[in-house]
Design an enzyme around this catalytic site. Sequence first.
Site, PDB file in Angstrom:
ATOM      1  N   ASP A 232       0.885  -1.161   0.000  1.00  0.00           N
ATOM      2  CA  ASP A 232       0.000   0.000   0.000  1.00  0.00           C
ATOM      3  C   ASP A 232       0.928   1.218   0.000  1.00  0.00           C
ATOM      4  O   ASP A 232       2.139   1.107   0.266  1.00  0.00           O
ATOM      5  CB  ASP A 232      -0.924  -0.003   1.227  1.00  0.00           C
ATOM      6  CG  ASP A 232      -2.115   0.941   1.026  1.00  0.00           C
ATOM      7  OD1 ASP A 232      -2.036   1.824   0.141  1.00  0.00           O
ATOM      8  OD2 ASP A 232      -3.116   0.810   1.743  1.00  0.00           O
TER       9      ASP A 232
HETATM   10  C1  BGC Z   1      -4.937   3.360   0.033  1.00  0.00           C
HETATM   11  C2  BGC Z   1      -4.993   2.420  -1.157  1.00  0.00           C
HETATM   12  C3  BGC Z   1      -4.786   3.192  -2.425  1.00  0.00           C
HETATM   13  C4  BGC Z   1      -3.458   3.915  -2.347  1.00  0.00           C
HETATM   14  C5  BGC Z   1      -3.142   4.735  -3.584  1.00  0.00           C
HETATM   15  C6  BGC Z   1      -3.681   4.225   0.025  1.00  0.00           C
HETATM   16  O1  BGC Z   1      -3.785   5.217   0.980  1.00  0.00           O
HETATM   17  O2  BGC Z   1      -4.995   2.632   1.231  1.00  0.00           O
HETATM   18  O3  BGC Z   1      -6.213   1.739  -1.175  1.00  0.00           O
HETATM   19  O4  BGC Z   1      -4.834   2.325  -3.517  1.00  0.00           O
HETATM   20  O5  BGC Z   1      -3.482   4.806  -1.238  1.00  0.00           O
HETATM   21  O6  BGC Z   1      -3.990   5.823  -3.677  1.00  0.00           O
END
Ligand code: BGC
Length: 766
Positions: A232
């Site tokens: 993530d």
């Molecule tokens: C989120 C993800 C997301 C990523 C990119 C993170 O903060 O948890 O679900 O895909 O950011 O935006």
Amino acid sequence: MKKEEIKKKIDQMTLEEKALLCVGRDFWHLQGLERLGIRETMVTDGPHGLRKQEEKADHLGVNGSNAAICFPAGCALASSFDPALAQEMGQEIGKLAQAEVVSVVLGPAVNIKRSPLCGRNFEYYSEDPLVSSSIAAGTIKGIQSQNVGACPKHFLANNQERYRQTSNSVVDEQTLREIYLASFESAVREAEPWTMMCAYNRINGTYACENAAFLTDILRDEWGFDGYVMTDWGAMDDPVECIKAGLELGMPGPAQDNVRRIRKAVEDGVMEEAVLDRAVERILTVVFRYQENHKAVPYDFEKGHAAAARIESESAVLLKNEDGVLPLLEEESVALIGAFVKAPRYQGGGSSHINPYRMSSVWDVAGDKENVSYAEGFRVGADAEQQEQLLQEAILCAKTADKAVLFIGLPDSFETEGLDRKRLDLPEDQNRLVEAVAAVQPDTVVVLHNGSPVTMPWLDKVKGILELYLGGEAVGIAAADLIYGKVNPSGHLAESFPIRIEDTPTYPYYGVERDDVPYREGRLVGYRYYETMHRPVLFPFGHGLSYTEFSFTNLCLDKKEMKDTERLAVSVDVANTGMRAGKALVQIYVSAPRCKEVRPLRELRAFEKIFLAPGEVRTISLELSKRAFAEWNVGLGDWYVPEGEYHIQIGRSAADIILEEAVLVHPTVALRPHFTVNSPIGDIMAHPAAAKVFAQVSGNMMGTEGTEEERGKDMENSVLGKEAMEAIMVESPLRAMVSYVPGTSIEQAEQLVDAINAAVQCGKDE
Ligand code: BGC
């Protein structure tokens, strides 16, 4: 591209180049390598649309993105109970991704709804792993049918927003297997996602991104995942530990320090270069799969908008419909009340936030009807005086119409990524509005726009409730089609609606701890808890009404007795006994025999949604295999079906079982317990092979202390009597012998345990 060719490319890379490929080039791109024909590829959020940012990037939906179709959020889509519909939605998202030259869509979001307070539940599917995994599988298949990768997220046990980047989910193995892993498992096995996103949090002390047990042993070795795993955004704590554990890509980039650390680990011999090569190979396999199949076909936005409306209309849940207050008749005068009539809330906040192609409200669709009137009713941020005025206008509007339909729900700030909800309630002014309107208008309907359950203090005062959830940019079209009966509602709740937050399984401790987060409720999540503990709810999991009626009869099992290796065919007749065509949901639950541990009273094990014309009857046949009866056995390290009578149940919801038949299931695997000196004597005596060895050896040990008969007499003569004495004995650990039998030693007790275990393992238990 063939494996050998990819390997050849890797052989030509410097260590620095390999390390660079394992961290992003920038916020949304993977590193390319021109001299070896490797293009930079882009990944983009997900999960219910495409958030392609070409300028300023962020992961919380702050900056702009290209216009895209905002489809219904996960909370709505899952309520369709229709994996084929999810596949259609995935296909649309995949098509736009192709047109936008995006290699991977960051979704679906597959985390289990552990508490209704999780701020991100609107993105997730269900409290039930079967529903979650089935809808995820459909979505993945759809996206990938367009030669774009999907990325199920956030693996694993990432079920709250509070301290989401550091918290440690403390979960027992059985719960992980049956609930949290299961939510990903069949989606991975069945739909073979190209990539996977690993969560921020720790699990039982180890960061999810550094957890080889999940990333390698389970995800790859057991489930056969062969894509690449990315972090993530910002979740790469120790890049070397991540790569060793089976994670390939740290996002976002550039992260020069991570590149340096990876390179240094190989130079210092801390990580073998082959491990880094393996990561690069896994990334490139997916990159080339995309690169070699990419065709940028223009996207048809109008078609996408219509699809968004249709998907939402198949997902909305009719929760209540007293006296057939819905559907509305064309000739009835209707007061549409609430700010969401003209400006619906149709998506949640954070990284999933889509810049919609076009937003359609119910007012856009029905506002020009002559017999439809409007009152704003509430306004987010209004002061007390304004609120009062809005309320009075609404009352007047409701009074003068035949029926009133209120469009209310949660404001944006109540549910968003990065923040958990503080309470289950709607804003007070909206609750007051419903009460006031219902007091003057007996035919009042509430239409809800929310990403997760709310309390309904006015439940008995309104005749109808339609749950739209966060229904995407075309929610207004779906709303009009549903309330006017052009579409017959067919959604069912994929989560329980509790009466009060105090009733929820995690209530005493959810959001309290900031570091260790104990999953004390174990596998009793959602309806598994409410049903097992006999707790009433506002609306149960699986509930959903229709404008027609369905009957379920003639439940048949193809056998009355079976081994756990056999499959059970279950059939039931479903009839549309009403006047309209509609879709019925067949829900098959399995209730396991009572056992020593707390096992959920019933679990959904199969479902199918079917279309039936008025008067039509269909026999639906579904199969149940071992997993439908099994639980995870920690000692065995595998799925195990305890011997006993299982009840196969057909329900209108998890709380309303209408048909039931029993089947006797025999396990084909023998459980072989492992004893220690701390094992209670009762447990040892309960196992025939163990008891035999125990009786022989302990008899010899106690030989000097009189005969068995004499010992029995001693017990009878004791103050407590033989029965109580024996009851105490069975709970005493084996090592207690050392204290109570003169002349015995701990070494002897250990030898005895070894002998018992040897006999048990040899299978001398029959
Ligand atoms: C989120 C993800 C997301 C990523 C990119 C993170 O903060 O948890 O679900 O895909 O950011 O935006």
